[in-house]
Design an enzyme around this catalytic site. Structure first.
Site, short mmCIF file in Angstrom:
data_model
loop_
_atom_site.label_atom_id
_atom_site.label_comp_id
_atom_site.label_asym_id
_atom_site.label_seq_id
_atom_site.Cartn_x
_atom_site.Cartn_y
_atom_site.Cartn_z
N SER A 1 -21.51 -25.01 -20.38
CA SER A 1 -21.76 -23.83 -21.20
C SER A 1 -20.52 -22.96 -21.33
O SER A 1 -19.75 -22.82 -20.37
CB SER A 1 -22.89 -23.00 -20.58
OG SER A 1 -23.01 -21.74 -21.20
N TYR B 1 -26.92 -17.97 -14.38
CA TYR B 1 -26.88 -19.18 -15.20
C TYR B 1 -25.46 -19.69 -15.34
O TYR B 1 -25.17 -20.86 -15.09
CB TYR B 1 -27.49 -18.92 -16.58
CG TYR B 1 -27.17 -20.01 -17.57
CD1 TYR B 1 -27.69 -21.29 -17.39
CD2 TYR B 1 -26.35 -19.77 -18.66
CE1 TYR B 1 -27.38 -22.31 -18.29
CE2 TYR B 1 -26.05 -20.78 -19.56
CZ TYR B 1 -26.56 -22.05 -19.37
OH TYR B 1 -26.25 -23.05 -20.24
N LYS C 1 -23.61 -23.20 -13.76
CA LYS C 1 -22.91 -24.21 -14.55
C LYS C 1 -21.48 -24.40 -14.04
O LYS C 1 -20.96 -25.52 -13.97
CB LYS C 1 -22.91 -23.83 -16.03
CG LYS C 1 -24.26 -24.03 -16.72
CD LYS C 1 -24.63 -25.50 -16.80
CE LYS C 1 -25.87 -25.74 -17.62
NZ LYS C 1 -26.22 -27.18 -17.74
#
Length: 354
Positions: free
Chosen positions: A129, A153, A157
């Site tokens: 991402s 999040y 990643k």
């Protein structure tokens, strides 16, 4: 005649995963899908098969953190490479559920790597991402931009990327292509595949589509006090069909050489939230009501890709614009106001567990 490669997709029922399934089937790949359907539905697969005229070899209702069940999938099939989508993905939700995000995203990745090592599968395309760049400042960001994750999040990643880099250093037979997406949106132009979030959408375009369709009263615009032309945040929006195509091209380049290789996937141009709303209004032919509310924790002002590395390495670039993204997303919303619980389902899904 050479047997086509067999690809295992984790999270293959999700938004990007389902479109990638269609892309790979269309180009002759054999597919094995593993998904726990926590944020997706098996009803997508009859649509994928209808679009391509081909069947997915096997579909398993498995959480990839369950190492025994995942290993059993590898026991049953000769897998040539893995495309790893399975993850939690909402920035806002990750601020509320950090442990769950680290558990699913990092724990799922390490479980998958253990299964791959045990079964001597050493080729992986990883869904990363752009959020790992965090608040990196203005202008397009290339792959050398330092990671500054601002939410769980993004941090999960980035941690997965570090794990993958360590594996490639320790195990030189591994090849990992890490694709950092910049906001995939849109839908398949047929109107059969699209984004079907459970509950309240956490991303801009599916929420706008539901407002346009009358399912929701108005859109919340999170912050209009950013240092941008209209005060709203800037993002690089990428058509999901371009995203799926990039995964197919990535699989073709896994043989280029071992080690970990990182590529941005984006258009290379940013759009504000209000620009996206205006483009969707043009697509649906009606105004989109919205209200400005305070910024969300973890959001940043701008995230725009410098995608020149992937074009230089593979000769690939995104070709679809914001108008295409909005038109295709609106077409899917019109044809599927209640998601995948519609007529396009042609055969019942028979859940399989190892």
């Amino acid at each position: 005649m050479k047997k086509p490669p067999t690809i295992l997709l984790t999270g293959g029922a999700g938004f990007i995963g389902s479109h990638t399934c269609a892309e790979l089937l269309h180009h002759g790949y054999e597919l094995i899908v593993v998904d726990n359907f926590a944020n997706s539905t098996p009803r997508v697969f009859p649509r994928v098969e209808r679009l391509t005229g081909r069947h997915i070899d096997a579909i398993y209702d498995v959480d990839i953190r369950d190492r025994h069940a995942l290993s059993a999938v590898f026991d049953r099939h000769s897998v040539d490479a893995v495309v790893h989508f399975a993850a939690r993905k909402a920035v806002g939700e990750s601020m509320q559920l950090p442990v769950e995000y680290y558990d699913t995203n990092i724990g799922g990745t390490t479980s998958l790597l253990r299964a791959m090592q045990e079964h001597r599968v050493h080729r992986l395309v990883f869904s990363s991402s752009c959020s790992i760049y965090g608040d990196a400042g203005r202008g397009p960001l290339d792959e050398t931009t330092p990671a500054r994750p601002t939410n769980p999040y993004a941090a999960s990643k980035w941690a997965c990327e570090q794990v993958l880099a360590d594996v490639c250093r320790r195990c030189p037979q591994f090849t990992v292509l890490c694709l950092r997406y910049f906001n995939p949106v849109g839908a398949h132009p047929s109107g059969l595949l699209g984004e079907v979030p459970r509950g309240t959408p956490g991303n801009l375009v599916p929420y706008v589509a539901q407002v346009a369709d009358g399912r929701r009263d108005r859109l919340s615009v999170f912050g209009a006090d950013y240092d941008t032309p209209d005060g709203t945040a800037i993002r690089d929006y990428l058509h999901v069909m371009d995203t799926a195509e990039a995964h197919r091209v990535a699989l073709e380049h896994l043989a280029d050489g071992p080690g970990m290789h990182v590529f941005n996937l984006g258009v290379g141009a940013g759009r504000t939230v209000l620009e996206v709303i205006a483009a969707f209004e043009a697509a649906c032919g009606s105004p989109i009501p919205y209200q400005v509310v305070p910024r969300r924790p973890g959001d940043v002002t701008e995230l725009v890709a410098d995608p020149t590395a992937v074009e230089r390495a593979w000769g690939w670039r995104a070709t679809r614009g914001l108008a295409d993204m909005c038109q295709d997303a609106w077409r899917f919303q019109q044809h599927n106001p209640h998601g995948y619980a519609g007529r396009a389902q042609q055969r019942a899904y028979q859940g399989a567990t190892p």
